[in-house]
Structure formats: structure tokens, C-alpha cells
Design an enzyme around this catalytic site. Structure first.
Site, short mmCIF file in Angstrom:
data_model
loop_
_atom_site.label_atom_id
_atom_site.label_comp_id
_atom_site.label_asym_id
_atom_site.label_seq_id
_atom_site.Cartn_x
_atom_site.Cartn_y
_atom_site.Cartn_z
N ASP A 22 127.61 -4.10 107.27
CA ASP A 22 126.22 -4.36 107.64
C ASP A 22 126.14 -5.74 108.29
OD1 ASP A 22 123.32 -4.20 107.57
OD2 ASP A 22 123.42 -5.55 105.84
N ASP A 24 122.57 -7.99 109.01
CA ASP A 24 121.56 -8.91 108.47
C ASP A 24 121.67 -9.04 106.95
OD1 ASP A 24 120.77 -8.95 111.05
OD2 ASP A 24 118.84 -7.99 110.75
N ASP A 222 124.19 -5.20 101.64
CA ASP A 222 123.39 -5.94 100.67
C ASP A 222 122.10 -5.24 100.24
OD1 ASP A 222 122.08 -6.34 103.22
OD2 ASP A 222 121.02 -8.03 102.31
#
Length: 759
Positions: A22, A24, A222
């Protein structure tokens, strides 16, 4: 190294490693969208040849911009798995092609997604807005993106990001599912078709397996929208949020959680996993890279600071010394070095808003994302005006400190060239010239720094002198043999044992009296005559409130390398942590040690020899190179024709001299392979053109003798790793060039080493 290398061992077959990440909040920090804190791991991924597949809610245009900044040329996954974009020719067989990519479409077209979104909003009267309802400025304000990046984020193909005006409306989310669509949540909500990141990851994994066979997949994320990705990989990693929390909705078997947030945590996890030996095919080159990675992970500056410094009950404790913060009205952070940015990052994590001001000087390309401490990028190893500007500003901060100020100084390798304040009457050009002369003459770092200290207004204890009567705490990542405080960074906060007489003797020793700038000669003579101030000596009152603490060094790196080698099935020995002298003489010593050790190996026994230190090169030719590449080339000539011997010599900072290489990998076939391509290794060595040798050899052979990592974020000198197994001559005719051997062995050049001390 080639798969045809003579170094063959009956080891387990290792799968090709593949990383899905991922962006961001994971690889990019949540504020600046920067990946700088992950540069050490990104560099090692390149060295391993591990594909990094970006898998994000971002659009194709956004990820393309990010890939360009990262120099990433692998496939990528857009908009939560809606599309997979594969560079043309990356895989042998695919069909659909668009805009320079082979594309796999898993998502529902954006126009249809948007139509459903508007219809559901109107039917339910929900207070919800999508990106299409917002201006560029509104998207930028919501996300923290620049307006240019916000424009890219509105170029949707497969999903619509949206936010609620107030509390999320459960009716709206349920209506999305009832309509046969799907929603997920990252920083904002997303409405999309029945695709997700996990489906895209599985699809791409299948293509890699068809191309390469069995793979081992690592995934990092996250937030909730990363859950399908993490479920689809062999090794899931959950990245901590900036506020210290984890997404509690993600709980799966085998989940690894990071200690640090964002790209710092990403860096931590990837370094750990790469050093764990899960990546790549088990060749001597990959084994050496695993061992080197483990050494780097052990001396990560960020973790070294946090291991050494603790903050409890508003009291900072470092190496047994307590600093109650209530005693200080200001905390100022200064420093310099190649690894100092990550040290400052750790201090910011520890002290946060308690830091009043700060400035560090880093080597160009070695910066990090800092909030409280400013940074200036300067030249290394030859100083420039940026270093002068930074040093002057640091001196001003130090002079403004009083007895209620705590000055935290962070020093690491390279600081001597980066922290530059010429003494009165000496110019920057003078210091540049004398530095270059001493480097080319083969002066040791201690000899070079003795001269630097006596031409400086900041080295040799003078920074501590400027900060007096403030309390000064200096944390040091050592890059010198023996961890001498007066040599590391030329000792700006330590007493100096050298003198003007000694500095002058170094100019004479290397025959530079006719070449050294006149202002330098005059200043040194004035110092000898006591007409210029000496450096700070032991017992000076300005040092009473100064504490110097070494938080990591090459010993720790070698210990970690030894442990990793043992895990990989090698009997590992640290021969010395104090290798020094001429690089080619050191190569002869390493080759002799390797041959003697190899001769005593039992059948099937494998041995790993570890060395640390810093050699020098006396430049006689006109070529390009560095001490590690020169050592490796000389070693290749010494062991030419010998099987079962492989060496990696590399700088822990990722650099070797004025080149983009960290070092080089060689074995008993390197010299012979070069001869087959019409190259003369001895001639390259005579011209000090080791970089040109390995560059040309790799171009002709298609192999990777050059060891490239990019900036690693740390610096604890150099490491040499030798792998040994039972060997025999590859070919009785393939021996070291006799002219080279006779010439080389007749030289009486300085070389020394010391056996390993307790680590």
C-alpha cells in the site's frame, strides 16, 4: 554472480520474493506523502532484485508519478484492485494493451460507479460527497495533497472516494452492498465494484508464478482496505498509524506488526524480512546480500538512538546519564553525517515538541522527513559552501545556548566533510584542495581529520567550546577504527590529542609541502608558533558538561552478520573489526586467510569469514573507483582460478568513493571471465579503475558484480564477507597474472589489522 559460478552448495531451493505494498500511511507518510524514511529498505530491494508492486487506492496517474520518483518499473495495482497495469514486455504472454501497458481490468467502470453513487445518495437523502462533487482545492484540503496531485487523484477509472458530512451513515453503506457493489475504507471511504486488492494480488501472483515458478509474497498495509491484500500474501505486515495505533479490524494469522509508523515501520519490516533470508534464490550472491542486510539492520540509526535513549517521567536517560527535562528551558538538536537524518528522526519521535530548534547537515541524497529539525544537504567527501553555511548556523545556535539549554549533538560518518567552518585566514577552497590531496595520497581517516581539525573553527572540541556553559549530549554512530572520539567527525565535542605539529607532519609524510595551498601552510606554521589557538584539550572546563556516547558501530554490524551466517548454515568467524591500510594489501591478507581457512575445511563444511574496518587507496592512475571496489578487484586477482571462494566488500553507507556503487562481489572465476571478454583486470587495477572494470564486466556478461544499494541511511565503515567451501583450482592455467603478482608482492605498502576485540 552468474548461476554458472563454481560455488555450488546443496542448499534448500528458495522462492522468488515479491512485495506488494500500500502507499498512503504505509510506504508514504501520512503528512508529506514522502517515502524518504524507507530509502534504506528500498535500496536493498533493488540490490536483491525483488519486485515491488504498488497496490493502492490511488489512480493510475498518481501511482505513475510515485513510481517515477522511486525508479520503480514493476507492475502496479490501482484504485483498490480495480486495475492491474503491467509494463509492455514484462511478462511473456498477455493480451489487453492500453497506454503503454498490458492491462487487466477487475473493476466496474467509473461512470457506472458514479451513477450508482448519485442514485443512492438521492434515494436515501444521505449527506455524502464524492471526489467528483469537490473542487481540486477541496480535495487537496481534505487529503493534504498538493493541488497538482489532487488533480491526478480525481482522474478515476474504477472507484469513487467519498466522505460523510458528519457521522458515517450505516444505511448508505448497506445500500451499496444491496446494490451489488462494495465499499471499503482507507483514509476516506470508497465505493467500487466487487473487486478488492486481494483479488488483484492473487491475479498478479499467478502471472509471476507462471513466469518464475514458486514465489514468496510479502504484503504491507495499514487500513481496512488493505485487509484483502494482507490475506492474499504469505507474510502479511500491518503498519502502525502515526498516532501509535493499529487498525483493530485487521486480525489474521501470521500478522507481523511494526514498531514504528508509516515508512519508518515499512523500512523496519522489510529490512528485517530481507535479512531473515526469505528473499531470492540461494546463490552465493544472495547469501552475501542476506548477511550484509542483517548487518545493516543491526546498525539502523533510528533504532540505535531509541535503544540508547529512553524518556520516562519527563527524564531523558542515555547510557546511565539522566537529564531531567524540567532543568532545561530549551532543547536544541544539531549534528552532521550521512546517517544523522535518521538519528534526528528518532530524536523527534522521542522528544517531539520539546525540541526548540535544530539543524543537521547531511550528505546529498541522505535526507529524511523531519518536522522540528532543519536539514542542509552538502557535498561529501570534498566539502562545499552548503557545509560552510550549515556549520555557521550550527555554531550560532551553539553560541546562543546557556546553562538552561540542552544541546543534543548527533554525529555519524561523513561529518568531517559536511561540518565545515574554515579557521580565520583559511578558505573553503583551501580545505577542499588539502582534503583532495590527502585522500589521493592515501591518508587514513585519522590523519586526514588531524589536519582538518587544525584548519577548523568547529572541530577538535570547538563546538562544545561554542556551546559552553550549556549541557551537551553527543550521540555517535561510529565510523572509525577503535571508536576514537577525537577522530569520529574530527571530534567537535571531544578533546583532541593531536597538535599543529602533528598536522604539519602529515603534510610532510605524504610529500605535499609543495602542493598544499599557501594559506594552509601559513596557518599551520602560525599554530606551531602558538599564534593560532590550539584545539580543545582534555580537562578544558568547556567539556565538563559534555557527554559523548557511542550508540552503534561496526562491531554490532559484524555480530549481526555472524548470527545471520550461522542461521544460513555457515560456521562464522569475525576475523577483525579493524581492517586498515592499502586496499590491495588488505586484499592479499584476505585472500591468504581465505586459502588457509579453506584448506582446513572438512567435507561439506561451509565457512564465513567477516572483516570490518576502512582501508585506503593511494591514487596512482586516472581511473574511477573506491576502496571496496579496489579491494574486491585485487582479491579477484589473488584468488583467480580458485573455486569455493566468494567475497563481498561494501560500504555500509551504500557508497564507495565518488561512485554510485557500494562495492563489488567477486569469486575465483571473476578474473578469468574478464579475460575471456578481452579485459585485463591487472591493467584496470593499476589505473585505479575498479569502477570501470566492474561496470564493463557487468555490461559484457549480463551479471551483477557491482553491488548497488543506494544510500542506506547508516554508516559504520566497510564490511568484507567471504564465503568458503571445499575448493579446487578451476583450471590449472587460470592463475593470477604473474606480472601483477610479482609487482604487487614486491611493494612494501602499509597494511595493518587487529584481531577482533570483545563486541
Amino acid at each position: 554472480m552468474s548461476s554458472a559460478s563454481p560455488f555450488k552448495t546443496p542448499m534448500r531451493i528458495m522462492r522468488k520474493t515479491l512485495i506488494f505494498s500500500d502507499l498512503d500511511g504505509t510506504l508514504l507518510d501520512a503528512v508529506r506523502y514522502s517515502f524518504n524514511d524507507a530509502l534504506p529498505a528500498l535500496s536493498l530491494i533493488q540490490a536483491h532484485g525483488v519486485p515491488l508492486v504498488l497496490c493502492s487506492s490511488k489512480t493510475r496517474a498518481e501511482i505513475e508519478a510515485c513510481r517515477q520518483r522511486m525508479h520503480n518499473f514493476h507492475p502496479f495495482i490501482t484504485e483498490n484492485g480495480g486495475g492491474i497495469f503491467i509494463p509492455q514486455g514484462y511478462f511473456s504472454a498477455l493480451v489487453d494493451s492500453v497506454a503503454g501497458y498490458q492491462r487487466i481490468t477487475l473493476g466496474t467502470p467509473y461512470a457506472e460507479i458514479r451513477r450508482h453513487f448519485v442514485a443512492l445518495r438521492e434515494r436515501l437523502g444521505a449527506s455524502v460527497r464524492g471526489f467528483a462533487d469537490m473542487t481540486v482545492e477541496e480535495v487537496a484540503e481534505l487529503t493534504g495533497l498538493s493541488c497538482d496531485d489532487a488533480i491526478l487523484s480525481k482522474q478515476r477509472d474504477f472507484d469513487e472516494p467519498f466522505v460523510f458530512d458528519g457521522v458515517p451513515d450505516a444505511r448508505f453503506l448497506q445500500a451499496i452492498e444491496d446494490a451489488g457493489l462494495h465499499w471499503t475504507q482507507g483514509r476516506v471511504f470508497h465505493i467500487m465494484g466487487k473487486h478488492d486488492k486481494g483479488l488483484a494480488v492473487k491475479t498478479l501472483k499467478t502471472l509471476y508464478e507462471r513466469e518464475y515458478g514458486e514465489i514468496y509474497s510479502i504484503g504491507l498495509g495499514d487500513s481496512l482496505n488493505d485487509l484483502p491484500l494482507l490475506q492474499a500474501v504469505d507474510r502479511p505486515v500491518l503498519i502502525r498509524h502515526e498516532d501509535g495505533s493499529f487498525d483493530s479490524r485487521i486480525a489474521i494469522a501470521g500478522l507481523m506488526k511494526t514498531q514504528s509508523p508509516g515508512p519508518q515501520g515499512w523500512n523496519e519490516a522489510v529490512l528485517k524480512l530481507l535479512s531473515a533470508g526469505d528473499a531470492g534464490e540461494e546463490t552465493p550472491a544472495s547469501i552475501l546480500t542476506h548477511i550484509f542486510s542483517a548487518a545493516l539492520a543491526a546498525v539502523d540509526p533510528y533504532q540505535a538512538v531509541l535503544n540508547a535513549a529512553k524518556l520516562e517521567n519527563d527524564c531523558l536517560t542515555v547510557a546511565g546519564a539522566a537529564y531531567p527535562l524540567e532543568d532545561f528551558s530549551r532543547i536544541v538538536v544539531v549534528g552532521a553525517g550521512k546517517a544523522t537524518a535518521r538519528m534526528a528522526l528518532a530524536i523527534e519521535a522521542l522528544l517531539g515538541e520539546r525540541i526548540s530548534a535544530g539543524l543537521i547537515i547531511v550528505k546529498e541524497g541522505h535526507a529524511a522527513s523531519l518536522d522540528r529539525v532543519g536539514q542542509i544537504a552538502a557535498s561529501h567527501p570534498v566539502p562545499n559552501e552548503a557545509g560552510v553555511e550549515g556549520a555557521q548556523r550550527i555554531l550560532e545556535m551553539a553560541r546562543a545556548a546557556d546553562e538552561r539549554t540542552l544541546v543534543i549533538c548527533l554525529l555519524s560518518g561523513g561529518a568531517s566533510a559536511l561540518l565545515v567552518a574554515p579557521a580565520a585566514g583559511v578558505t573553503l577552497q583551501d580545505k577542499q584542495e588539502v582534503t583532495t590531496l590527502l585522500l589521493k595520497a592515501g591518508a587514513t581517516i585519522g590523519e586526514l581529520n588531524a589536519v582538518r581539525k587544525h584548519l577548523s573553527a568547529v572541530k577538535g572540541g570547538r563546538l562544545a567550546q561554542a556551546a559552553y556553559p550549556a549541557q551537551m549530549l553527543t550521540m555517535i554512530l561510529s565510523d572509525v577504527i577503535g571508536d576514537r572520539l577525537d577522530v569520529i567527525a574530527s571530534g567537535p565535542t571531544a578533546p583532541d590529542e593531536s597538535s599543529f605539529d602533528y598536522a604539519w607532519s602529515m603534510i610532510e609524510k605524504y610529500g605535499l609541502t609543495e602542493k598544499t595551498p599557501l594559506r594552509v601552510m601559513n596557518y599551520l606554521q602560525r599554530g606551531i608558533a602558538a599564534l593560532a589557538p590550539e584545539t580543545v584539550k582534555d580537562g578544558d572546563p568547556c567539556l565538563h558538561g559534555t557527554r559523548n556516547v557511542i550508540i552503534a558501530g561496526v562491531g554490532r554490524a559484524l555480530a549481526a552478520a555472524q548470527e545471520k551466517a550461522r542461521q544460513l548454515g555457515f560456521a562464522a568467524e569475525i576475523v577483525t573489526a579493524e581492517l586498515q591500510g592499502e586496499a590491495r594489501n588488505a586484499a592479499r591478507f584476505l585472500a591468504l586467510t581465505a586459502r588457509m581457512t579453506q584448506a582446513g575445511l572438512k567435507a561439506g563444511e561451509r565457512r564465513c569469514l567477516l572483516f570490518g574496518g576502512e582501508t585506503t587507496v593511494t591514487v596512482r592512475g586516472s581511473g574511477k573507483g573506491g576502496r571496496n571496489q579496489e579491494l574486491a578487484l585485487a582479491f579477484a586477482l589473488e584468488i583467480a582460478g580458485q573455486s569455493g571462494v566468494t567475497l563481498l566488500s561494501a560500504g555500509t553507507d551504500g557508497g564507495d568513493g565518488p561512485t554510485d556503487a557500494a562495492g563489488a562481489l567477486v569469486d575465483g572465476n571473476t578474473a578469468g571471465r574478464a579475460h575471456r571478454f578481452g579485459m585485463g583486470p591487472a591493467a584496470y587495477l593499476d589505473d585505479n579503475n575498479s569502477y570501470g572494470f566492474f561496470q564493463q564486466l557487468d555490461n559484457l556478461s549480463g551479471e551483477h558484480s557491482h553491488f548497488m544499494t543506494g544510500p542506506t541511511g547508516t554508516n559504520v565503515m566497510d564490511i568484507q564477507i567471504i564465503l568458503l567451501k571445499n575448493g579446487y583450482p578451476l583450471d590449472a592455467r587460470c592463475t593470477c597474472d604473474p606480472k601483477y603478482r610479482a609487482r604487487f608482492q614486491s611493494r612494501e605498502e602499509p597494511f595493518s589489522w587487529a584481531p577482533r576485540r570483545a563486541i
